[in-house]
Design an enzyme around this catalytic site. Structure first.
Site, PDB file in Angstrom:
ATOM      1  N   GLY A  79       0.771  -1.588   5.322  1.00  8.74           N
ATOM      2  CA  GLY A  79       0.237  -2.812   4.768  1.00  8.74           C
ATOM      3  C   GLY A  79       1.378  -3.666   4.238  1.00  8.74           C
ATOM      4  CD  GLN A  84       4.983  -5.791   0.144  1.00 10.79           C
ATOM      5  OE1 GLN A  84       3.883  -5.682   0.649  1.00 10.79           O
ATOM      6  NE2 GLN A  84       5.828  -4.775   0.077  1.00 10.79           N
ATOM      7  CB  CYS A 130       5.999  -0.029  -2.264  1.00 10.13           C
ATOM      8  SG  CYS A 130       5.890  -1.823  -2.251  1.00 10.13           S
ATOM      9  CG  LEU A 131       6.759  -1.744   3.621  1.00 12.87           C
ATOM     10  CD1 LEU A 131       6.380  -2.728   4.715  1.00 12.87           C
ATOM     11  CD2 LEU A 131       7.309  -0.461   4.207  1.00 12.87           C
ATOM     12  CG  HIS A 172       0.220  -0.370  -2.258  1.00 15.74           C
ATOM     13  ND1 HIS A 172       1.079   0.629  -2.686  1.00 15.74           N
ATOM     14  CD2 HIS A 172       1.032  -1.375  -1.813  1.00 15.74           C
ATOM     15  CE1 HIS A 172       2.343   0.235  -2.525  1.00 15.74           C
ATOM     16  NE2 HIS A 172       2.338  -0.970  -1.990  1.00 15.74           N
ATOM     17  CD  GLU A 173      -0.314  -3.771   1.004  1.00 10.63           C
ATOM     18  OE1 GLU A 173       0.338  -4.759   0.617  1.00 10.63           O
ATOM     19  OE2 GLU A 173       0.226  -2.689   1.332  1.00 10.63           O
ATOM     20  CG  HIS A 176       2.193  -5.667  -3.161  1.00  6.97           C
ATOM     21  ND1 HIS A 176       3.446  -5.682  -3.717  1.00  6.97           N
ATOM     22  CD2 HIS A 176       2.175  -4.610  -2.314  1.00  6.97           C
ATOM     23  CE1 HIS A 176       4.153  -4.656  -3.219  1.00  6.97           C
ATOM     24  NE2 HIS A 176       3.405  -4.000  -2.386  1.00  6.97           N
TER      25      HIS A 176
HETATM   26 NI    NI Z   1       3.874  -2.271  -1.374  1.00  2.00          NI
END
Ligand code: NI
Length: 224
Positions: A79, A84, A130-131, A172-173, A176
């Site tokens: 995701g 991000q 997480c990216l 999670h998204e 963000h």
């Molecule tokens: Ni993340």
């Protein structure tokens, strides 16, 4: 959010919440997109709520979704939220397996989580990454089912339901877009150890992303 498994299988696929007969390894949107730089913990845009999308059906919004899919695949994500890729708007893309092997692919604009009945909810602890915190993963408790309501590109209503790891991804998204990272839900000590691990691993992650952008034949605009 980072992936929990590395390869696709021939199981059920749901696109924007609806079952489809066949689907390629990468969402077609990605082939029209560019791999953008992914913001990293500490950058301001990750730590404040994003603005709602108010203009629908625009080329800008469409291109952003293409770029976000491309960026997510390059970074091996499940995701990716707009902040991000340094864009202050409430939307995210996903390509994520749930715990029953169902693959979920899509995006949602202006997502809102359905409230959870605290008496009925089932918290499940599992590893999460997480990216924007490149490298480490850490165990975190999340609700095992989630419903997200929002809009598609043209402003039509969209409802996405998830269980297991996909429910985790949806939570999670949305976090963000509210300016919250998963490490903000950890204890102070856990957070510190994750950040220490990130400092060790991040350069290797960035090299791998550049290699993948090249392998996937996607224009790479990332400098990290
Ligand atoms: Ni993340």
């Amino acid at each position: 959010m980072s992936q929990n498994r590395s390869s696709a299988d021939d199981g059920e696929v749901r696109v924007l919440g609806r079952p489809v007969a066949e689907f390629p390894a990468f969402a077609p949107e990605a082939t029209r997109g560019r791999a953008l730089r992914i913001t990293v913990v500490g950058e301001e845009i990750l730590h404040r709520p994003c603005r709602p999308v108010t203009e629908f059906g625009t080329e800008v919004l469409e291109r952003l979704i293409y770029d976000m899919f491309a960026t997510m695949y390059v970074a091996e994500g499940a995701g990716l939220a707009a902040n991000q890729v340094d864009v202050d708007l409430r939307l995210f893309v996903y390509d994520c397996f749930d715990d029953d092997g169902v693959r979920h692919v899509g995006y949602i604009v202006n997502p809102v989580l359905d409230p959870v009945d605290l008496k009925l909810r089932n918290l499940v602890e599992a590893d999460e990454g997480c990216l924007s915190v490149p490298g480490p993963r850490h165990a975190l408790a999340r609700n095992d089912t989630t419903i997200v309501r929002g809009a598609d590109l043209r402003g039509g209503p969209l409802v996405i339901e998830g269980t297991g790891y996909f429910a985790r991804c949806l939570q999670h998204e949305v976090d963000h877009l509210d300016g919250r990272l998963y490490i903000d839900r950890l204890t102070k000590d856990e957070r510190r150890s994750v950040l220490d691990e990130m400092a060790e691993l991040r350069d290797r992650v960035f090299v791998r992303r550049r290699e993948r952008a090249r392998d996937l034949g996607l224009p790479d605009l990332s400098d990290g």
